[in-house]
Design a protein around this motif. Sequence first.
Motif, PDB file in Angstrom:
ATOM      1  N   MET A   9       0.816  -1.204   0.000  1.00 13.11           N
ATOM      2  CA  MET A   9       0.000   0.000   0.000  1.00 13.11           C
ATOM      3  C   MET A   9       0.855   1.262   0.000  1.00 13.11           C
ATOM      4  SD  MET A   9      -3.257   0.729   2.462  1.00 13.11           S
ATOM      5  CE  MET A   9      -4.196  -0.585   1.678  1.00 13.11           C
ATOM      6  N   GLU A  10       1.890   1.287   0.830  1.00 10.27           N
ATOM      7  CA  GLU A  10       2.764   2.459   0.893  1.00 10.27           C
ATOM      8  C   GLU A  10       3.505   2.687  -0.419  1.00 10.27           C
ATOM      9  OE1 GLU A  10       3.368   4.903   3.045  1.00 10.27           O
ATOM     10  OE2 GLU A  10       1.731   4.214   4.302  1.00 10.27           O
ATOM     11  N   PHE A  11       3.952   1.609  -1.043  1.00 13.00           N
ATOM     12  CA  PHE A  11       4.642   1.754  -2.330  1.00 13.00           C
ATOM     13  C   PHE A  11       3.720   2.390  -3.362  1.00 13.00           C
ATOM     14  CE2 PHE A  11       5.599   0.254  -6.594  1.00 13.00           C
ATOM     15  CZ  PHE A  11       6.932   0.650  -6.729  1.00 13.00           C
ATOM     16  N   ALA A  12       2.492   1.870  -3.464  1.00 10.58           N
ATOM     17  CA  ALA A  12       1.547   2.394  -4.443  1.00 10.58           C
ATOM     18  C   ALA A  12       1.179   3.845  -4.146  1.00 10.58           C
ATOM     19  CB  ALA A  12       0.281   1.527  -4.461  1.00 10.58           C
ATOM     20  N   MET A  13       0.996   4.168  -2.887  1.00 12.04           N
ATOM     21  CA  MET A  13       0.624   5.531  -2.522  1.00 12.04           C
ATOM     22  C   MET A  13       1.747   6.520  -2.821  1.00 12.04           C
ATOM     23  SD  MET A  13      -1.432   4.760   1.049  1.00 12.04           S
ATOM     24  CE  MET A  13      -1.877   6.466   1.381  1.00 12.04           C
ATOM     25  N   ASN A  14       2.969   6.170  -2.439  1.00 10.54           N
ATOM     26  CA  ASN A  14       4.085   7.079  -2.689  1.00 10.54           C
ATOM     27  C   ASN A  14       4.427   7.177  -4.173  1.00 10.54           C
ATOM     28  OD1 ASN A  14       5.235   8.197  -0.075  1.00 10.54           O
ATOM     29  ND2 ASN A  14       5.054   6.037   0.444  1.00 10.54           N
ATOM     30  N   PHE A  15       4.311   6.060  -4.883  1.00 12.89           N
ATOM     31  CA  PHE A  15       4.551   6.068  -6.334  1.00 12.89           C
ATOM     32  C   PHE A  15       3.589   7.040  -7.008  1.00 12.89           C
ATOM     33  CE2 PHE A  15       3.721   4.548 -10.619  1.00 12.89           C
ATOM     34  CZ  PHE A  15       5.002   4.328 -11.116  1.00 12.89           C
ATOM     35  N   THR A  16       2.322   6.952  -6.638  1.00  8.31           N
ATOM     36  CA  THR A  16       1.307   7.835  -7.224  1.00  8.31           C
ATOM     37  C   THR A  16       1.544   9.287  -6.837  1.00  8.31           C
ATOM     38  OG1 THR A  16      -0.321   6.043  -7.147  1.00  8.31           O
ATOM     39  CG2 THR A  16      -1.169   8.291  -7.375  1.00  8.31           C
ATOM     40  N   ASP A  17       1.778   9.529  -5.557  1.00  9.59           N
ATOM     41  CA  ASP A  17       1.978  10.899  -5.072  1.00  9.59           C
ATOM     42  C   ASP A  17       3.197  11.541  -5.723  1.00  9.59           C
ATOM     43  OD1 ASP A  17       1.248  13.091  -3.649  1.00  9.59           O
ATOM     44  OD2 ASP A  17       1.762  12.309  -1.686  1.00  9.59           O
TER      45      ASP A  17
END
Length: 197
Positions: free
Chosen positions: A141-149
């Motif tokens: 979840m953190e990877f996807a969130m930071n990648f998007t942000d």
Amino acid sequence: MNATHPHAPAADGAACCHAKPKVEAPAEAHCASKAAAPPASAHHAHHAHHGHAGHGGGSMFGLTTSATIHCLTGCAIGEFIGLAIGVSLGLNPWATMALATALGFVSGYTLGLWPLVKQGMSWGAAFRTLWLGETISIAVMEFAMNFTDYHVGGVTAGSIFAPQFWIGYLLALPAGFVAAWPVNWWLLKRSIKQPCH
């Protein structure tokens, strides 16, 4: 030890209502009764959660969605605090994302651990019960969130009042959910993650 059921496991505060009643109760009442059970060892808690997803606790779709929302709630709190601190202090994007990720893990673990601790488990026993499933779920979840942000530009916004900051954060939330949902489905199917806390 129950005389009529010699192999029945001991009651467990973290077992999320795994002891089968003689008459199957609705899922809501089933899980609501867990707070009344006395605490036991982390070893029993871990094994009591195995197979939960397959015995009348609801559909896999519903369990997975609930577990993913639960994880997202915890991650979102730490993620927002980390991003707000990083952007406000003018940290570079990588430092900001590292801080957001670290705080996302802290808040994500805390949200999962606290209900178990309230039931009487120690912090250490609660952590040993759920650390693997939570770690995998939070990491994805953190990877996807930071990648998007990062690609939207939220981590490089001038301040937390800039529209770019909020657009990045608000797009990161569904990205984290979508990325973690199939992972949580697999974790629940393999009894690695707890479907309710």
